[in-house]
Design a protein around this motif. Structure first.
Motif, PDB file in Angstrom:
ATOM      1  N   GLN A  25     -28.410 -16.104  47.167  1.00  0.00           N
ATOM      2  CA  GLN A  25     -28.100 -16.583  45.830  1.00  0.00           C
ATOM      3  C   GLN A  25     -28.184 -18.108  45.750  1.00  0.00           C
ATOM      4  O   GLN A  25     -28.068 -18.802  46.760  1.00  0.00           O
ATOM      5  CB  GLN A  25     -26.686 -16.133  45.434  1.00  0.00           C
ATOM      6  CG  GLN A  25     -26.445 -14.646  45.640  1.00  0.00           C
ATOM      7  CD  GLN A  25     -27.459 -13.782  44.927  1.00  0.00           C
ATOM      8  OE1 GLN A  25     -27.776 -14.028  43.773  1.00  0.00           O
ATOM      9  NE2 GLN A  25     -27.990 -12.790  45.622  1.00  0.00           N
ATOM     10  N   ALA A  44     -20.085 -16.604  45.055  1.00  0.00           N
ATOM     11  CA  ALA A  44     -19.995 -15.283  44.441  1.00  0.00           C
ATOM     12  C   ALA A  44     -19.045 -14.379  45.221  1.00  0.00           C
ATOM     13  O   ALA A  44     -18.986 -14.420  46.454  1.00  0.00           O
ATOM     14  CB  ALA A  44     -21.382 -14.643  44.362  1.00  0.00           C
ATOM     15  N   ARG A  89     -19.004 -14.794  39.242  1.00  0.00           N
ATOM     16  CA  ARG A  89     -20.196 -14.076  39.678  1.00  0.00           C
ATOM     17  C   ARG A  89     -19.782 -12.997  40.663  1.00  0.00           C
ATOM     18  O   ARG A  89     -18.938 -13.230  41.529  1.00  0.00           O
ATOM     19  CB  ARG A  89     -21.195 -15.021  40.360  1.00  0.00           C
ATOM     20  CG  ARG A  89     -21.837 -16.028  39.425  1.00  0.00           C
ATOM     21  CD  ARG A  89     -22.501 -17.150  40.190  1.00  0.00           C
ATOM     22  NE  ARG A  89     -23.309 -16.665  41.305  1.00  0.00           N
ATOM     23  CZ  ARG A  89     -24.551 -16.176  41.182  1.00  0.00           C
ATOM     24  NH1 ARG A  89     -25.101 -16.110  39.989  1.00  0.00           N
ATOM     25  NH2 ARG A  89     -25.220 -15.775  42.231  1.00  0.00           N
TER      26      ARG A  89
END
Length: 305
Positions: free
Chosen positions: A188, A193, A241
């Motif tokens: 990512q 996240a 996220r």
């Protein structure tokens, strides 16, 4: 991080050099999944269904069935000269946060950790352990924040015995949640996240940098509202996220529901770009099934790194 028993400190058992070929073996429920990586390329993904449970709550139950099935399976695939990486399941790991002097040497720190675990009722002789330095302790620059992970020695030794019965050298024995979450976060743009794992091997939420929250929710019997309710207190304080992984077949629906009802950017986790070429897939593999192989891929990458 890697768990290997009978050494002064198990993290030092990260084996000397990357394996040219490494098998990531993920064992859960009535099946095991394999990812073969050779020279940083994933050559094969495969799944073996045993027809009966071989692993429950992280504990290997029918060792003979598992070993025989894996032996036949590896023989059919004609995999030779590879090392193996396996996970210590998150369901078997106990975590403890400690504040220790930053100046402690290796032997001192290990002795301090063992003493603290014994004080918490965890007999050091019965556990395999690893630890991670998270950084300076808040408000105390002379100390460090330590995350200690411990698991029953039997869990680790059963996996070492399995590798020996298969004639494979153990390249890594990694904590499932840290290995898998780190692998997926690496794909990512940012590393903040949260990672949600839903599957036969258990359900858990990983919050950076290294916090794991076990969930009671089970894919076979739990409803989506029940999952949302259990996650609600944690999602309110997590990043915005969320990456989903595991072998639960409704991951896309869960991601959509979380995005809609929890106001969080949720999606099924993608693989790092380096793993776009996945080599030979199982006959019935599809993009929907790839999250089931995330853990095996993470383990293979750890062993080959």
């Amino acid at each position: 991080m890697t768990f290997i028993p009978s050494l002064p400190r198990w993290p030092h058992a990260r084996l000397v050099s990357p394996a040219q070929a490494c098998i990531g073996l993920d064992i859960a429920g009535d099946r095991a999944r394999l990812a073969l990586m050779r020279r940083r390329r994933v050559e094969r993904l495969a799944e073996q269904v045993f027809g009966a449970p071989v692993c429950e709550a992280g504990q290997i139950g029918d060792f003979a069935l598992l070993a025989q099935g894996c032996r036949e399976w590896l023989g059919r695939l004609r995999i030779e000269g590879a090392a193996i990486a396996m996970a210590v399941p998150a369901a078997c790991i106990t975590t403890t946060r400690l504040i220790l002097p930053a100046s402690s040497g290796e032997a001192q720190r290990l002795a301090q950790i063992r003493a603290e675990l014994a004080a918490h009722g965890l007999p050091p002789d019965d556990i395999a352990l690893d630890y991670r330095v998270l950084g300076p302790a808040a408000g105390s620059p002379d100390d460090v924040d330590i995350l200690v992970l411990s698991a029953p020695v039997m869990v680790v030794e059963d996996r070492l015995e399995l590798a020996e019965s298969l004639g494979l050298r153990v390249q890594a024995m990694a904590p499932e949640d840290i290995c898998l979450a780190g692998f997926l976060r690496g794909a990512q743009p940012t590393a903040d996240a949260a990672v949600l794992h839903l599957g036969a091997g258990g359900s858990w939420l990983s919050l950076p940098p290294a916090e794991r929250l076990p969930l009671q929710w089970q894919p076979a019997s739990g409803s989506l509202p029940a999952l949302l309710g259990e996650l609600a207190p944690w999602l309110q304080r997590s990043s915005r996220r969320l990456l989903l992984t595991g072998d639960h077949h409704e991951l896309p629906a869960v991601a959509a529901a979380l995005s809609k009802y929890a106001d969080i950017a949720a999606a099924v986790a993608a693989l790092p770009a380096a793993f776009a070429d996945l080599g030979t897939l199982p006959a019935d593999a599809s993009d929907r099934r790839l999250p089931a192989f995330h853990c095996a891929l993470a383990l293979a990458a750890t062993g080959a790194a």
